[in-house]
Scaffold this motif. Structure first.
Motif, short mmCIF file in Angstrom:
data_model
loop_
_atom_site.label_atom_id
_atom_site.label_comp_id
_atom_site.label_asym_id
_atom_site.label_seq_id
_atom_site.Cartn_x
_atom_site.Cartn_y
_atom_site.Cartn_z
N GLY A 46 -24.67 3.85 12.90
CA GLY A 46 -24.42 3.42 14.19
C GLY A 46 -24.80 2.00 14.69
N VAL A 47 -24.29 1.27 15.45
CA VAL A 47 -24.81 -0.03 15.95
C VAL A 47 -24.48 -0.05 17.40
CG1 VAL A 47 -24.37 -1.09 13.91
CG2 VAL A 47 -22.58 -1.18 15.44
N ASP A 48 -25.29 -0.97 18.16
CA ASP A 48 -25.08 -0.76 19.52
C ASP A 48 -24.00 -1.62 20.13
OD1 ASP A 48 -27.60 0.47 20.55
OD2 ASP A 48 -28.35 -0.96 19.09
N ALA A 49 -23.46 -2.85 19.19
CA ALA A 49 -22.40 -3.28 19.75
C ALA A 49 -21.83 -4.13 18.39
CB ALA A 49 -22.80 -4.74 20.57
N PHE A 50 -20.45 -4.11 18.51
CA PHE A 50 -19.66 -4.86 17.26
C PHE A 50 -18.58 -5.60 17.73
CE2 PHE A 50 -16.57 -3.89 13.82
CZ PHE A 50 -17.30 -4.71 12.89
N TRP A 51 -18.24 -6.78 17.03
CA TRP A 51 -17.24 -7.73 17.23
C TRP A 51 -16.56 -7.69 16.02
CZ3 TRP A 51 -22.31 -8.42 19.10
CH2 TRP A 51 -22.31 -8.65 20.45
N PRO A 52 -15.68 -6.92 15.98
CA PRO A 52 -14.61 -6.74 14.77
C PRO A 52 -13.96 -7.86 14.29
CG PRO A 52 -13.75 -5.74 16.35
CD PRO A 52 -15.04 -5.86 17.07
N GLU A 53 -13.70 -8.72 15.30
CA GLU A 53 -12.89 -10.23 14.79
C GLU A 53 -13.84 -11.01 14.14
OE1 GLU A 53 -13.17 -8.84 17.83
OE2 GLU A 53 -11.38 -8.39 18.58
N HIS A 54 -14.95 -10.98 14.36
CA HIS A 54 -16.09 -11.74 13.68
C HIS A 54 -17.02 -11.05 12.61
CE1 HIS A 54 -15.33 -13.04 17.79
NE2 HIS A 54 -15.33 -14.40 17.37
#
Length: 354
Positions: free
Chosen positions: A269-277
């Motif tokens: 798990g992660v707290d935030a994820f930017w899938p495009e990057h």
């Protein structure tokens, strides 16, 4: 009279000139006041009183809170020559906020416990006048005993003191541990730890480190309070993270997601994820017992290395950094997002809500 003629001792009434309300017996001797004369002045009904061993209050009324603090420090301070005892040259103002004087050189002594927390600005601690004893932190090998209003707390690792209204006090995390060591009320412990985090005095990890060092995490009421403390710290850190993304114009990420390979294993798990990057962000809000912390650290390291092998950049932030320098942390995230175009394409990763 020549320049070589010795100066006469100052008259006793001149010692109580409003600037020196506390003196050690060594200071009095330096002013020509013998031990017998000092004892005579401290007799019942006399103009002086012995507040602590070798510490004399130069007026007959009750001491102020400031005088009690400085008396405890005078009692516990080490002489500059290295011998134990309160033979420290120091002048104590009549009250805080009065005429400024150089801070007294209370070498290797500082206020800790509830009194220190009150000086740090805690609202859940008793006011100074209501404290029967004042905790004073000294090195472990000092030959001092608890007496009167001075409770001696020993340590093998003396922290750097912080000066608050002219009084050297222990850092908040250390003062909390020393206060909790004397408390059996679970509600009082919980209130102190909660205020430490909500008030921005220190981070949960620092508090837990000190509690662990003091061997207090075996007490059930302390463990319960620590669980609440960690949850409180986590919530505050997440709020700061949301605010940082919003106020610094970062792209909106997917919040609190689990990452998986399509049809494959769970990546963590992660707290935030930017899938495009292919950029993930983790908040390090761990604050556990040392043996647990080592296992968790190894697990987090394995997760991070696995994600980076798949081409996912992992940005690691701490609550303290988010609190103290959010602009810099936003720049770190922005740099990672901008660098995505220069990297090899990452493996396709599925993000699922946690």
């Amino acid at each position: 009279m020549t320049h070589n003629t010795p100066l006469s001792p100052r008259p006793l009434h001149q010692l109580t000139d409003g600037r020196r309300r506390l003196m050690t017996t060594a200071q009095l001797r330096a002013h020509g006041v013998s031990a017998a004369e000092a004892d005579a002045q401290c007799r019942p009904g006399g103009p002086w009183q012995q507040l602590l061993p070798n510490v004399v209050l130069l007026h007959p009324g009750p001491p102020t809170s400031d005088e009690r603090l400085h008396a405890v420090l005078l009692y516990a301070a080490r002489e500059r020559s290295g011998r134990s005892g309160p033979g420290v040259t120091a002048s104590v103002p009549v009250q805080p906020g009065g005429e400024h004087e150089p801070a007294a050189p209370y070498a290797e002594a500082m206020v800790t416990g509830l009194a220190a927390l009150t000086l740090h600005g805690f609202s859940s601690t008793p006011p100074l006048p209501s404290l029967e004893v004042i905790d004073v932190l000294v090195p472990r090998l000092r030959r001092l005993r608890t007496t009167g209003c001075a409770r001696v707390v020993r340590t093998t690792a003396l922290p750097s003191a912080q000066l608050v209204t002219g009084v050297p006090v222990a850092p908040v995390a250390r003062a909390l541990a020393d206060a909790v060591a004397e408390l059996t009320d679970a509600g009082a412990v919980r209130r102190l730890l909660t205020e430490a985090v909500r008030g921005g005095h220190c981070e949960p990890a620092a508090v837990v480190r000190e509690l662990n060092r003091a061997r207090l995490l075996s007490r059930p009421h302390v463990v319960d309070a620590v669980d609440s403390l960690v949850a409180e710290g986590r919530a505050l850190a997440e709020q700061r993270l949301y605010r940082m993304v919003r106020e610094h114009g970062l792209p909106e990420p997917l919040w609190n997601v689990d990452l998986r390979l399509p049809g494959g294993p769970h990546l963590g798990g992660v707290d935030a994820f930017w899938p495009e990057h292919s950029v993930a962000l983790e908040l390090d809000t761990r604050a556990h017992r040392q043996q647990e912390d080592e296992a968790l650290r190894a697990e987090h390291t394995r997760k991070r290395e696995h994600l980076e092998r798949l081409g996912v950049t992992v940005v690691h932030l701490t609550p303290r950094k988010l609190r103290d320098c959010p602009e810099h942390q936003a720049a770190v995230v922005r740099t990672a997002l901008m660098a995505a175009g220069d990297r090899e394409p990452a493996a396709y990763v599925v993000a699922l809500p946690r």
